[in-house]
Design a protein around this motif. Structure first.
Motif, mmCIF file in Angstrom:
data_model
loop_
_atom_site.group_PDB
_atom_site.id
_atom_site.type_symbol
_atom_site.label_atom_id
_atom_site.label_comp_id
_atom_site.label_asym_id
_atom_site.label_seq_id
_atom_site.Cartn_x
_atom_site.Cartn_y
_atom_site.Cartn_z
ATOM 1 N N LEU A 173 0.777 -1.153 -0.100
ATOM 2 C CA LEU A 173 -0.079 0.051 -0.062
ATOM 3 C C LEU A 173 0.939 1.237 0.228
ATOM 4 N N GLY A 174 1.942 1.179 0.831
ATOM 5 C CA GLY A 174 2.840 2.411 0.621
ATOM 6 C C GLY A 174 2.864 3.231 2.026
ATOM 7 N N LEU A 175 2.220 2.805 3.075
ATOM 8 C CA LEU A 175 2.215 3.758 4.287
ATOM 9 C C LEU A 175 3.413 3.666 5.144
ATOM 10 N N GLU A 176 3.309 4.303 6.102
ATOM 11 C CA GLU A 176 4.674 4.306 7.046
ATOM 12 C C GLU A 176 4.344 3.906 8.469
ATOM 13 N N VAL A 177 5.140 3.069 9.152
ATOM 14 C CA VAL A 177 4.962 2.767 10.257
ATOM 15 C C VAL A 177 5.258 4.021 11.241
ATOM 16 N N SER A 178 4.150 4.433 11.937
ATOM 17 C CA SER A 178 4.263 5.546 13.127
ATOM 18 C C SER A 178 4.579 5.130 14.298
ATOM 19 N N GLU A 179 4.010 3.884 14.870
ATOM 20 C CA GLU A 179 4.207 3.476 15.948
ATOM 21 C C GLU A 179 3.905 1.978 16.105
ATOM 22 N N ARG A 180 4.804 1.297 16.695
ATOM 23 C CA ARG A 180 4.403 -0.243 17.003
ATOM 24 C C ARG A 180 4.281 -0.273 18.580
ATOM 25 N N ARG A 181 2.979 -1.080 18.940
ATOM 26 C CA ARG A 181 2.682 -1.160 20.278
ATOM 27 C C ARG A 181 2.755 -2.862 20.461
ATOM 28 N N LYS A 182 2.449 -3.309 21.447
ATOM 29 C CA LYS A 182 2.401 -4.588 21.991
ATOM 30 C C LYS A 182 1.471 -5.644 20.783
ATOM 31 N N ASP A 183 0.511 -4.830 20.796
ATOM 32 C CA ASP A 183 -0.384 -5.737 19.861
ATOM 33 C C ASP A 183 -1.136 -4.776 18.874
ATOM 34 N N ALA A 184 -0.644 -3.837 18.354
ATOM 35 C CA ALA A 184 -0.919 -3.064 17.110
ATOM 36 C C ALA A 184 0.074 -2.123 16.589
ATOM 37 N N ILE A 185 -0.361 -1.892 15.230
ATOM 38 C CA ILE A 185 0.724 -1.081 14.394
ATOM 39 C C ILE A 185 -0.115 0.306 14.008
ATOM 40 N N HIS A 186 0.376 1.407 14.152
ATOM 41 C CA HIS A 186 -0.253 2.337 13.489
ATOM 42 C C HIS A 186 0.742 2.784 12.505
ATOM 43 N N PHE A 187 -0.204 3.376 11.112
ATOM 44 C CA PHE A 187 0.431 3.822 10.052
ATOM 45 C C PHE A 187 -0.003 5.181 9.622
ATOM 46 N N LYS A 188 0.716 5.805 9.039
ATOM 47 C CA LYS A 188 0.689 7.286 8.643
ATOM 48 C C LYS A 188 0.539 7.223 7.236
ATOM 49 N N SER A 189 -0.201 8.295 6.638
ATOM 50 C CA SER A 189 -0.514 8.468 5.149
ATOM 51 C C SER A 189 -0.422 9.833 4.900
ATOM 52 N N ASP A 190 -0.309 10.701 5.930
ATOM 53 C CA ASP A 190 -0.305 12.150 5.737
ATOM 54 C C ASP A 190 0.163 12.983 6.939
ATOM 55 N N ILE A 191 -0.244 14.124 7.157
ATOM 56 C CA ILE A 191 0.450 14.863 8.357
ATOM 57 C C ILE A 191 -0.133 14.240 9.715
ATOM 58 N N ARG A 192 -1.252 13.687 9.568
ATOM 59 C CA ARG A 192 -1.676 13.141 11.060
ATOM 60 C C ARG A 192 -0.825 12.326 11.525
ATOM 61 N N ASP A 193 -1.359 11.907 12.955
ATOM 62 C CA ASP A 193 -0.235 10.963 13.749
ATOM 63 C C ASP A 193 -0.345 9.667 12.992
ATOM 64 N N HIS A 194 -1.438 9.142 12.789
ATOM 65 C CA HIS A 194 -1.804 7.929 12.034
ATOM 66 C C HIS A 194 -3.014 8.189 11.548
ATOM 67 N N THR A 195 -3.398 7.083 10.303
ATOM 68 C CA THR A 195 -4.632 7.202 9.845
ATOM 69 C C THR A 195 -5.193 5.804 9.578
ATOM 70 N N LEU A 196 -4.198 4.729 9.868
ATOM 71 C CA LEU A 196 -4.724 3.413 9.911
ATOM 72 C C LEU A 196 -4.205 2.590 11.187
ATOM 73 N N CYS A 197 -4.833 1.669 11.644
ATOM 74 C CA CYS A 197 -4.171 0.886 12.736
ATOM 75 C C CYS A 197 -4.613 -0.552 12.531
ATOM 76 N N TYR A 198 -3.716 -1.420 12.369
ATOM 77 C CA TYR A 198 -4.008 -2.916 12.337
ATOM 78 C C TYR A 198 -3.632 -3.273 13.788
ATOM 79 N N PHE A 199 -4.735 -4.208 14.462
ATOM 80 C CA PHE A 199 -4.277 -4.836 16.008
ATOM 81 C C PHE A 199 -4.674 -6.239 15.974
ATOM 82 N N GLU A 200 -4.220 -6.831 16.609
ATOM 83 C CA GLU A 200 -4.304 -8.246 16.795
ATOM 84 C C GLU A 200 -5.863 -8.496 17.408
#
Ligand code: FE2
Length: 285
Positions: free
Chosen positions: A28-55
């Motif tokens: 997709l081409g997003l950027e990891v903005s934060e890794r947590r124990k059971d979730a990863i946040h992704f950036k696509s613009d100036i916002r902190d994150h716009t997508l989160c995948y979680f277990e």
């Protein structure tokens, strides 16, 4: 009326976080903005994150919208309560995990999981994906609806969405000037129908078509051009079969009182003016 400012993020459950990250970054081409124990946040613009995948359960899919203030959030909770819709307050830990000041969760009339948030964190750092997909930002969601007329009424009378156009009974609805931020597509159960990221140019669409084909990604529709929003588009499958879209050149509606929604047919020509054909039958499964 609940005044939604914009869509801010989606949260998607997955049994395989590693696969989800590999797709989100490498395809997709997003950027990891934060890794947590059971979730990863992704950036696509100036916002902190716009997508989160979680277990979690892949059926657990959430779409979040911003409201203007704490008072607006409370008023929204009261409005939903008046309609006998169950509203839950987000906990402090959940707010921290979402990088928002406060939020509530509820389900729309179809059962789609919705969060209303206040003060989502902006990033001090611009988005910089490792794959050059040309992404300029997260822009809209398609939500499944089991009753388009009922749900259109919810989003346009309880909330502030305005119908820009319809494909059959499927409304494409705007919150601001962008042609649509929420689209509702008939389906037999709730869920996110697709997640859209805007890309800079039609060249990015064409480049991604070749990129995705070479990697055997399932391209479900396009390249094409929507007669409704004028956007050039490409749809493809991500983890757990969820559909993602790139699009470029979406129409903006600045003459708010002057725009009258238009009717398009729920057949291939209503979705694409270049001749690409969506799988219409999939909407009815
Ligand atoms: Fe779309």
């Amino acid at each position: 009326m609940i005044d939604l400012k914009d869509v801010v993020y989606c949260r998607l459950g997955t049994a395989d976080l590693e696969e989800a990250e590999s797709f989100a970054v490498g395809i997709l081409g997003l950027e990891v903005s934060e890794r947590r124990k059971d979730a990863i946040h992704f950036k696509s613009d100036i916002r902190d994150h716009t997508l989160c995948y979680f277990e979690g359960d892949p059926e657990d899919q959430v779409t979040a919208f911003e409201v203007g203030s704490a008072a607006d959030l409370q008023a929204a909770a009261n409005t939903l309560d008046t309609l006998s819709m169950d509203v839950e307050q987000g906990s402090a830990a959940e707010c921290e995990a979402r990088h928002v000041r406060d939020f509530i969760r509820f389900k729309d009339p179809t059962g789609n999981r919705i969060e209303l948030v206040v003060r989502p964190t902006q990033s001090s750092r611009r988005y910089h994906g490792t794959r050059d997909a040309g992404i300029t930002g997260f822009s809209h969601v398609g939500l499944c609806t089991t009753d388009p007329a009922r749900d259109e009424e919810f989003w346009t009378t309880v909330c502030n969405a305005r119908v820009s156009d319809r494909i059959g009974d499927a409304p494409l609805m705007r919150l601001g000037a962008i042609h649509h931020t929420i689209a509702l597509f008939p389906f037999h159960k709730p869920g996110i129908q697709h997640i859209n990221h805007q890309v800079e140019t039609a060249d990015d669409i064409q480049r991604s078509w070749n990129f995705l084909k070479e990697r055997q990604v399932n391209i479900t529709f396009g390249p094409g051009r929507h007669p409704t929003s004028s956007a050039k588009f490409l749809y493809f499958s991500g983890p757990n079969g969820l559909t993602f879209e790139y699009s470029s050149g979406v129409r903006e509606i600045h003459d708010e009182p002057g725009w009258h929604n238009r009717q398009f047919p729920f057949e291939p020509t209503g979705f694409c003016q270049w001749g690409s054909r969506p799988n219409i039958a999939a909407f009815k499964d």
